[in-house]
Write a protein that holds these residues in place. Structure first.
Motif, mmCIF file in Angstrom:
data_model
loop_
_atom_site.group_PDB
_atom_site.id
_atom_site.type_symbol
_atom_site.label_atom_id
_atom_site.label_comp_id
_atom_site.label_asym_id
_atom_site.label_seq_id
_atom_site.Cartn_x
_atom_site.Cartn_y
_atom_site.Cartn_z
ATOM 1 N N SER A 54 7.906 -11.985 4.297
ATOM 2 C CA SER A 54 6.710 -13.132 4.417
ATOM 3 C C SER A 54 6.046 -13.276 5.791
ATOM 4 C CB SER A 54 7.186 -13.990 3.574
ATOM 5 O OG SER A 54 7.083 -14.101 2.359
ATOM 6 N N TYR A 55 6.294 -12.411 6.958
ATOM 7 C CA TYR A 55 6.033 -12.183 8.106
ATOM 8 C C TYR A 55 5.849 -10.786 8.639
ATOM 9 C CZ TYR A 55 8.191 -16.961 9.761
ATOM 10 O OH TYR A 55 8.480 -18.024 9.530
ATOM 11 N N VAL A 56 3.863 -10.950 9.713
ATOM 12 C CA VAL A 56 4.010 -9.479 10.087
ATOM 13 C C VAL A 56 3.740 -10.018 11.429
ATOM 14 C CG1 VAL A 56 2.570 -7.836 9.863
ATOM 15 C CG2 VAL A 56 3.629 -8.469 7.563
ATOM 16 N N PHE A 57 3.360 -9.312 11.996
ATOM 17 C CA PHE A 57 3.522 -9.461 13.766
ATOM 18 C C PHE A 57 1.898 -9.276 13.801
ATOM 19 C CE2 PHE A 57 8.242 -10.087 13.001
ATOM 20 C CZ PHE A 57 8.616 -11.062 13.251
ATOM 21 N N VAL A 58 0.960 -10.118 14.613
ATOM 22 C CA VAL A 58 0.025 -9.480 15.433
ATOM 23 C C VAL A 58 -0.283 -9.818 16.222
ATOM 24 C CG1 VAL A 58 -1.315 -9.440 13.088
ATOM 25 C CG2 VAL A 58 -1.532 -12.068 14.322
ATOM 26 N N HIS A 59 -0.116 -8.297 17.497
ATOM 27 C CA HIS A 59 -1.235 -8.236 18.725
ATOM 28 C C HIS A 59 -2.350 -8.306 18.844
ATOM 29 C CE1 HIS A 59 0.340 -6.361 22.996
ATOM 30 N NE2 HIS A 59 0.797 -7.576 23.725
ATOM 31 N N ILE A 60 -2.386 -9.738 19.263
ATOM 32 C CA ILE A 60 -4.393 -10.165 19.473
ATOM 33 C C ILE A 60 -4.518 -10.707 20.319
ATOM 34 C CG2 ILE A 60 -4.793 -9.581 17.034
ATOM 35 C CD1 ILE A 60 -4.675 -11.818 16.627
ATOM 36 N N PRO A 61 -6.065 -10.699 20.686
ATOM 37 C CA PRO A 61 -5.620 -11.785 21.825
ATOM 38 C C PRO A 61 -6.582 -13.742 20.976
ATOM 39 C CG PRO A 61 -8.029 -10.509 21.604
ATOM 40 C CD PRO A 61 -6.460 -10.096 21.083
ATOM 41 N N GLU A 62 -6.109 -14.503 21.497
ATOM 42 C CA GLU A 62 -6.464 -15.984 20.275
ATOM 43 C C GLU A 62 -7.850 -16.100 20.053
ATOM 44 O OE1 GLU A 62 -5.451 -20.912 20.519
ATOM 45 O OE2 GLU A 62 -5.528 -19.500 22.506
ATOM 46 N N SER A 63 -8.769 -15.209 20.337
ATOM 47 C CA SER A 63 -10.461 -15.270 19.955
ATOM 48 C C SER A 63 -10.233 -14.716 18.942
ATOM 49 C CB SER A 63 -10.994 -15.037 20.965
ATOM 50 O OG SER A 63 -10.415 -14.171 21.397
ATOM 51 N N ARG A 64 -9.797 -13.959 19.118
ATOM 52 C CA ARG A 64 -9.594 -13.005 17.382
ATOM 53 C C ARG A 64 -8.444 -13.050 16.353
ATOM 54 N NH1 ARG A 64 -11.798 -6.612 17.231
ATOM 55 N NH2 ARG A 64 -9.797 -7.184 15.318
ATOM 56 N N SER A 65 -7.824 -14.416 16.211
ATOM 57 C CA SER A 65 -6.632 -15.176 14.980
ATOM 58 C C SER A 65 -7.990 -15.534 14.013
ATOM 59 C CB SER A 65 -6.574 -16.212 15.478
ATOM 60 O OG SER A 65 -7.673 -17.035 15.180
ATOM 61 N N TRP A 66 -9.568 -14.979 13.690
ATOM 62 C CA TRP A 66 -10.091 -15.692 12.699
ATOM 63 C C TRP A 66 -10.097 -14.018 12.001
ATOM 64 C CZ3 TRP A 66 -14.274 -12.253 11.627
ATOM 65 C CH2 TRP A 66 -14.609 -11.489 13.288
ATOM 66 N N VAL A 67 -9.953 -12.428 12.668
ATOM 67 C CA VAL A 67 -10.017 -11.818 11.926
ATOM 68 C C VAL A 67 -8.596 -11.366 11.132
ATOM 69 C CG1 VAL A 67 -9.856 -8.987 12.069
ATOM 70 C CG2 VAL A 67 -11.259 -10.106 13.815
ATOM 71 N N VAL A 68 -7.398 -12.005 11.540
ATOM 72 C CA VAL A 68 -5.964 -11.913 10.734
ATOM 73 C C VAL A 68 -6.349 -12.906 9.968
ATOM 74 C CG1 VAL A 68 -3.843 -12.772 11.031
ATOM 75 C CG2 VAL A 68 -5.004 -11.637 12.630
ATOM 76 N N ARG A 69 -7.252 -14.516 10.322
ATOM 77 C CA ARG A 69 -6.799 -15.334 8.925
ATOM 78 C C ARG A 69 -7.941 -14.981 7.571
ATOM 79 N NH1 ARG A 69 -6.686 -19.264 13.539
ATOM 80 N NH2 ARG A 69 -4.701 -20.515 12.810
ATOM 81 N N GLU A 70 -8.889 -13.915 7.829
ATOM 82 C CA GLU A 70 -9.575 -13.610 6.849
ATOM 83 C C GLU A 70 -8.943 -12.835 6.206
ATOM 84 O OE1 GLU A 70 -13.324 -12.721 8.367
ATOM 85 O OE2 GLU A 70 -14.476 -14.692 8.317
#
Length: 168
Positions: A54-70
């Protein structure tokens, strides 16, 4: 002036058995991610299973967290002290190293009570290096990776042990 945030690795919690689907969706969204898998032999087939359920790792700036959450099947970021947990680059590199160089890699969870600890070249804490197993702590995830190594690949060089050509 435009002030861009630095990229960081975050652990994302997915719905059960949806890691690959989430990874595929992140690829479509052009979000850099890492979905570590191990290969298992089941009968005549080689099957890939997630190293971290149940884990995937993402490499993003914090400001793009909404893209992952959606993203469909993403439950949330993994939190530590009320903030999304940041996974250090050296721990992601260590996971990649283990999966590339060793077979039979597994994850064990803390607590670990270790006597002597040393640091590997990739920055992970070596918990144990024996004749057939190596264990390395991933402190940001609260677990350790364990791998089997053939004894012929372990040798003592001036008091230090090596496995697969890597000094520990």
């Amino acid at each position: 002036m435009f002030n861009e945030q630095p990229l960081a690795w975050y652990a994302v919690y997915t719905r059960a058995k949806c890691e690959k689907k989430v990874a595929d969706l992140l690829t479509r969204k052009k979000v850099e991610h890492y979905y570590p898998v191990k290969q298992l032999v089941r009968g005549r087939k080689i099957v890939e299973t997630p190293l971290f359920a149940s884990y995937v790792f993402v490499h993003i700036p914090e400001s793009r967290s909404w893209v992952v959450r959606e993203t469909e099947n993403v439950v949330n970021f993994v939190y530590w002290l009320e903030q999304p947990a940041i996974i250090p680059d050296h721990e992601i590199a260590l996971i990649r190293h283990f999966l590339r160089d060793y077979e039979e890699v597994s994850v064990e969870h803390f607590p670990i009570q270790a006597g002597r600890e040393s640091t590997s070249p990739s920055g992970g804490k070596i918990i144990q290096l024996g004749s057939s197993r190596v264990k390395v702590a991933l402190n940001s995830l609260g677990c350790m990776l364990t791998a089997s190594i053939p004894s012929r690949e372990v040798r003592v060089i001036a008091g230090n042990k090596t496995a697969n050509g890597h000094h520990y």
